[in-house]
Design a protein around this motif. Structure first.
Motif, mmCIF file in Angstrom:
data_model
loop_
_atom_site.group_PDB
_atom_site.id
_atom_site.type_symbol
_atom_site.label_atom_id
_atom_site.label_comp_id
_atom_site.label_asym_id
_atom_site.label_seq_id
_atom_site.Cartn_x
_atom_site.Cartn_y
_atom_site.Cartn_z
ATOM 1 N N SER A 1 -4.377 3.309 0.165
ATOM 2 C CA SER A 1 -4.691 4.626 -0.394
ATOM 3 C C SER A 1 -3.469 5.541 -0.319
ATOM 4 O O SER A 1 -2.429 5.188 0.245
ATOM 5 N N ARG A 2 -3.603 6.734 -0.870
ATOM 6 C CA ARG A 2 -2.490 7.678 -0.892
ATOM 7 C C ARG A 2 -2.125 8.190 0.502
ATOM 8 O O ARG A 2 -0.977 8.529 0.761
ATOM 9 N N SER A 3 -3.112 8.287 1.389
ATOM 10 C CA SER A 3 -2.877 8.884 2.697
ATOM 11 C C SER A 3 -1.810 8.149 3.512
ATOM 12 O O SER A 3 -0.863 8.779 4.004
ATOM 13 N N PRO A 4 -1.917 6.809 3.705
ATOM 14 C CA PRO A 4 -0.864 6.123 4.469
ATOM 15 C C PRO A 4 0.492 6.164 3.772
ATOM 16 O O PRO A 4 1.532 6.207 4.446
ATOM 17 N N ILE A 5 0.499 6.181 2.442
ATOM 18 C CA ILE A 5 1.760 6.282 1.710
ATOM 19 C C ILE A 5 2.393 7.641 1.971
ATOM 20 O O ILE A 5 3.592 7.747 2.252
ATOM 21 N N ARG A 6 1.579 8.680 1.886
ATOM 22 C CA ARG A 6 2.085 10.033 2.127
ATOM 23 C C ARG A 6 2.624 10.178 3.554
ATOM 24 O O ARG A 6 3.698 10.745 3.772
ATOM 25 N N ASP A 7 1.895 9.621 4.533
ATOM 26 C CA ASP A 7 2.322 9.728 5.932
ATOM 27 C C ASP A 7 3.612 8.928 6.172
ATOM 28 O O ASP A 7 4.507 9.377 6.898
ATOM 29 N N ALA A 8 3.690 7.747 5.571
ATOM 30 C CA ALA A 8 4.890 6.916 5.739
ATOM 31 C C ALA A 8 6.103 7.591 5.108
ATOM 32 O O ALA A 8 7.203 7.581 5.677
ATOM 33 N N ILE A 9 5.909 8.181 3.948
ATOM 34 C CA ILE A 9 7.006 8.874 3.268
ATOM 35 C C ILE A 9 7.496 10.052 4.101
ATOM 36 O O ILE A 9 8.703 10.290 4.215
ATOM 37 N N GLN A 10 6.583 10.787 4.713
ATOM 38 C CA GLN A 10 6.983 11.916 5.552
ATOM 39 C C GLN A 10 7.838 11.451 6.730
ATOM 40 O O GLN A 10 8.815 12.101 7.109
#
Length: 230
Positions: free
Chosen positions: A58-67
């Motif tokens: 989902s978008r959430s782990p991608i967003r957290d990893a990118i941060q």
């Protein structure tokens, strides 16, 4: 369309190492390796939607990893345009060069005192492997160069030096991605030979000089890159 970057196989490898790895850690590890191993070019955009589709997350782990990668200075956000692989500046090169001179020269001098016969054998093997590589395979040459330095630092047997070096290893790799050329690979290999020779002969002055010349090559390249091209 986003390249698949052989994610299916790499996901299996990550899960084999840690069956309970979180989705955020999985995405972080894969993206970090994409950047530090030159799978993604400097300045290339991260397409989050397509990445989520490829990784089936989902978008959430991608967003957290990118941060986390932004905090590691491996990604940068350009306003509303999204996230891009960070392109090192001259300041980055200068700071990294200064840090490496301070850390690695001392590490090399300690390694010269503490190195074992097995350690020397491994360093020689590293150089021999570099000699057999095609200098046009820059990703491979960069990997071998970094491995030589990591091994040399580890032979210092100094816990704090090793930990300090490892903390910035990904940044060193990224700088190599920017400045390394096929012609420059020959210079790097020659300097590795000089460093090894100084260690073998226990010549501390020669070792310090060889290390300083080698570690300053990044700054020299940024000041006058034309000198390193054929």
């Amino acid at each position: 369309m986003e390249k698949d970057f052989n994610y299916a196989k790499r996901i299996l490898v990550e899960k084999a190492k840690n069956p309970f790895i979180s989705q955020t850690d999985l995405v972080y590890n894969l993206l970090r390796d994409d950047i530090t191993l030159s799978y993604r070019g400097l300045g290339s955009k991260i397409n989050q939607e397509q990445l989520g589709s490829l990784l089936q997350v989902s978008r959430s782990p991608i967003r957290d990893a990118i941060q986390r990668l932004v905090e590691d200075n491996l990604l940068i956000k350009w306003g509303k345009r999204g996230y891009y692989v960070y392109i090192p500046t001259m300041k980055d090169v200068t700071y990294a060069s200064e840090f490496r001179v301070a850390i690695e020269i001392n590490a090399a001098l300690l390694a010269m005192k503490r190195i074992t016969d097995e350690d020397l054998k491994a360093l020689r093997a590293e150089i021999q492997e570099q000699e057999t590589q095609d200098p046009r395979d820059l990703s491979r040459m960069i990997t071998l160069d970094m491995r030589f330095h990591e091994r040399l630092v580890s032979y210092s047997k100094s816990k704090y030096i090793i930990c300090s070096y490892q903390r910035y290893a990904t940044q060193f790799r990224q700088l190599h991605n920017r400045i390394t050329t096929a012609n420059m690979c020959g210079i790097i290999l020659s300097q590795h030979r000089d460093i090894l020779s100084a260690i073998e002969t226990k010549d501390s002055r020669r070792l310090e000089s060889a290390m300083r010349m080698h570690l300053n090559i990044a700054e020299d390249f940024m000041q006058a890159p034309e000198c390193f091209y054929e």
